[in-house]
Design an enzyme around this catalytic site. Structure first.
Site, PDB file in Angstrom:
ATOM      1  N   CYS B  98       0.025   0.488  -1.020  1.00  0.00           N
ATOM      2  CA  CYS B  98      -0.390   0.252   0.367  1.00  0.00           C
ATOM      3  C   CYS B  98      -0.649  -1.236   0.631  1.00  0.00           C
ATOM      4  CB  CYS B  98      -1.598   1.129   0.693  1.00  0.00           C
ATOM      5  SG  CYS B  98      -1.754   1.486   2.439  1.00  0.00           S
ATOM      6  N   ARG B 131       0.152   4.360  13.648  1.00  0.00           N
ATOM      7  CA  ARG B 131      -0.226   4.576  12.258  1.00  0.00           C
ATOM      8  C   ARG B 131       0.538   5.740  11.671  1.00  0.00           C
ATOM      9  NH1 ARG B 131      -4.181   1.813   9.762  1.00  0.00           N
ATOM     10  NH2 ARG B 131      -4.816   2.946   7.919  1.00  0.00           N
ATOM     11  N   HIS B 195      -0.932   7.263  -1.233  1.00  0.00           N
ATOM     12  CA  HIS B 195      -2.159   7.616  -1.929  1.00  0.00           C
ATOM     13  C   HIS B 195      -1.991   9.047  -2.421  1.00  0.00           C
ATOM     14  CE1 HIS B 195      -3.804   4.015  -0.129  1.00  0.00           C
ATOM     15  NE2 HIS B 195      -3.328   4.421   1.030  1.00  0.00           N
TER      16      HIS B 195
END
Ligand SMILES: [Zn+2]
Lengths: 410, 253
Positions: B98, B131, B195
């Site tokens: 990330c 997002r 993640h």
């Protein structure tokens, strides 16, 4: 309450009817739906109902429901208290709490962290208690630094409010310092992964035990006026009182200290407030003990890494533990945070794993070097444990699922 | 590039947990350690906070995700330290996630400004218009011989891959770099938006990184639980592949 306009009276009446209907039809306790109806008829209803009352707001990532219950119990020494005791902690729930207790001159409201600004504006509180800020529901909630900034901005607009804040949490301290009058409580901070950096300048914070400071800008842990020493709470004058709480864990002694600090501000002497706290046994199922087939399961709610660490501190030694994990909308869909928790405190006892996301927990425990058994559901977990005590740690919807198996135990 | 065929101790370096350690990315460290120990390899873990110099003798360097401010700070510190490129020249493996993934590239955006990255991966990152949050699945570059990529993404970035790097995977569900590809790799440097943590959800990707260090194939581990987790997560993003009883389970979720 006596000065309410006809519209506000109508809104209040409709709110109560809607709340009752929702409750009897089995859709929760009705606080949210009732508040929604009332606010539709009179959008200023929350502000109108809060007028002429002494309001305390309690917010933070963890412990706000318990601290609200403790505070309501302590203020009970003064007379009836309006409080959102079902954890409905958004404005709809606050409106209902106030509407349901027209005779109460004091109100204690648990506030979702994201709604603090609105509640400051509408309920004109006398006291705001700020407990802690840590990562929670990562896939949608605001990140910790942004939330602290939002609190600080909100408080800056209300310089007259008296803030009671946790000096052990740098994020909370920084937000609270927006107002001149703060009472500091040593509220504890077992989880420190969200406060490595100074909220004021971004540089690394130095820590020495519970003391912390920023060597760059000088932000420092304030000296607390209230603290907990063993099972005693110490007030700003140095007076001590022994807590005999029914709720487990250091974190609940810290929550009690905050509640006592609020109560003191409302004029309840320490000696009168402390015995009130002992009456709190469980809160909306939290810490409740449910029984089935010779097993006595104690239910602990833990929604985020800080909450799981606190829950581990509450476990009775050697007692089997069931860990339950879901990732539905209100839990947050991202389970990655389980890797932020060190599970070694459960080593050496029987560990049962269940919930929608039990495989996530299984992989997590495996790399943590902990033996465990995966079971399909809570009933199977109880069967897998021997007769006697069982500890249960569950996140939000997993916890609610268990509660509903036991008639929504309180 | 060097390998360490007689590897007895694996040196794992976790970079800047004080700045980039949100979203459980520490799990990647734990998974690598677990899977190395399972092969009889001792593990030496070094956590380097941003006020410290990092060692250049690490075998695998890990760097995780975080907010804009810490990301920019971490990039500044890494460039000032200068050790990471030296470690790469010595053959070190980097696994970045990330914000850490973006830092490996030439540039990234944080708090509305462009920042220079380390330029270790031929990628650059921009802000996306919305997002990317949710489950991601994708087919990993066949040259890596690793099964389907699975994980959880939560980022506002869009990443563009230059000619000197390759996408880690083709996206079948989710957004990743740009809705088409996810992550990037070149040599022994790998990055991903995922993640979950990424290596917990993709244990054979963890083994690939380990084998880059050992230079040999690793004996398989009992992956009952990671396999159960992968099957459940991949079924959740592609319900058509579900057996009938699993479909019922989905409705309960
Ligand atoms: Zn500072």
């Amino acid at each position: 309450m006596t000065n309410l306009s006809p519209r506000a009276r109508l809104a209040t009446a409709l709110l109560r009817t809607a709340a009752t209907l929702s409750r009897v039809s089995g859709r929760g306790d009705g606080s949210v739906i009732g508040g929604r109806v009332g606010l539709k008829v009179e959008p200023r209803l929350l502000a109108l109902l809060a007028e002429n009352r002494q309001v305390a707001l309690i917010s933070g990532t963890n412990g706000k429901t318990t601290t609200t219950r403790f505070t309501a119990a302590a203020l009970g020494a003064l007379g009836p208290v309006a409080t959102n005791s079902f954890g409905a902690n958004m404005p709809t729930g606050h409106t209902t709490a106030l509407a349901k207790a027209p005779e109460a001159s004091n109100a204690v409201l648990e506030v979702d962290e994201h709604y603090l600004a609105q509640l400051l504006l509408e309920s004109k509180p006398r006291v705001v208690a700020l407990l802690n800020l840590s990562r929670d529901q990562l896939d949608r909630a605001m990140e910790v630094g942004m939330l602290a900034e939002k609190w600080r901005t909100a408080l800056t607009a209300h310089p007259d409010v008296h803030v009671i804040a946790n000096a052990d949490d740098p994020m909370v301290t920084w937000a609270a310092q927006a107002v001149p009058r703060v009472t500091w409580v040593a509220g504890g901070q077992r989880w420190q992964e969200d406060s490595w950096a100074c909220p004021e300048c971004g540089k690394r914070l130095d820590r020495y035990g519970e003391y912390w400071r920023c060597t760059n800008c000088g932000l420092t842990r304030p000296s607390p006026q209230w603290s907990v020493d063993g099972d005693q709470v110490v007030d700003p004058t140095g007076q001590r009182a022994t807590l005999s709480l029914q709720l487990p864990g250091q974190v609940n002694r810290n929550n009690a200290a905050t509640a006592l600090a609020i109560a003191a501000e409302f004029g309840v002497p320490l000696t009168e407030a402390v015995p009130q706290l002992s009456k709190v046994r469980s809160i909306a199922g939290r810490y409740a003990v449910v029984r089935r087939d010779g097993r006595r399961a104690r239910l602990l709610l833990a929604k985020n890494p800080a909450g799981w660490l606190e829950a581990f501190d509450m476990l009775d030694p050697g007692v089997p533990v069931t860990l339950c994990l879901n990732a539905r909308e209100v839990d947050g869909y991202d389970t990655s945070w389980i890797y932020d928790v060190d599970y070694s405190p459960v080593l050496g006892r029987q560990v049962l794993v269940t919930g929608d996301r039990r495989f996530d927990l299984a992989v997590r425990l495996q790399v943590n070097g902990i033996d465990f058994t995966v079971v399909d559901n809570f009933a199977a977990a109880l069967r897998a444990a021997p007769e006697g005590n069982v500890e249960v740690i569950a996140n939000y919807t997993a916890f609610q699922d268990i509660r509903s198996e036991f008639d929504r135990v309180n | 590039m060097s390998t360490r065929p007689s590897l007895s101790t694996l040196r794992l370096v976790w970079l800047y947990p004080d700045l980039l350690s949100t979203y459980g990315d520490r799990g990647n460290l734990q998974v690598l350690a677990y899977r190395a120990i399972g092969r009889g390899i001792d593990v030496d873990i070094v956590e380097v906070t941003s006020d410290k110099h990092m060692p250049t003798e690490g075998d695998i360097y890990l760097i995780g995700g975080g907010e804009d401010g810490p990301q920019a700070l971490a990039a500044d510190r890494l460039r000032a330290d200068g050790s990471l490129p030296r470690a790469v020249n010595k053959g070190a493996v980097i696994f970045s996630v990330c914000a850490g993934y973006q830092i490996m590239g030439t540039s990234f955006m944080a708090k509305g400004e462009q920042h220079a990255g380390l330029g270790l991966l031929d990628i650059h990152s921009q802000r996306g218009d919305k997002r990317a949050v949710g489950e991601l699945a994708g087919q990993i570059d066949p040259r890596l011989h690793v099964p389907t990529l699975t994980g959880f993404e939560n980022h506002g970035g869009r990443t563009f891959i230059g000619p000197n790097a390759a996408p880690l995977a083709k996206v079948t569900h989710g957004i990743g770099n740009d809705g088409t590809t996810e992550g990037a790799w070149a040599g022994r440097i790998m990055g991903t938006y995922l993640h979950g943590p990424a290596l917990a959800r993709n244990p054979l990707l963890a083994d690939l990184l380990l084998s880059w260090v050992t230079g040999s194939q690793l004996v398989p581990l009992d992956d009952t639980w990671p396999t159960a987790l992968r099957n459940e997560r991949l079924a959740a993003v592609n319900p058509k592949q579900l057996p009938p009883d699993a479909n019922n389970a989905m409705e309960l979720m």
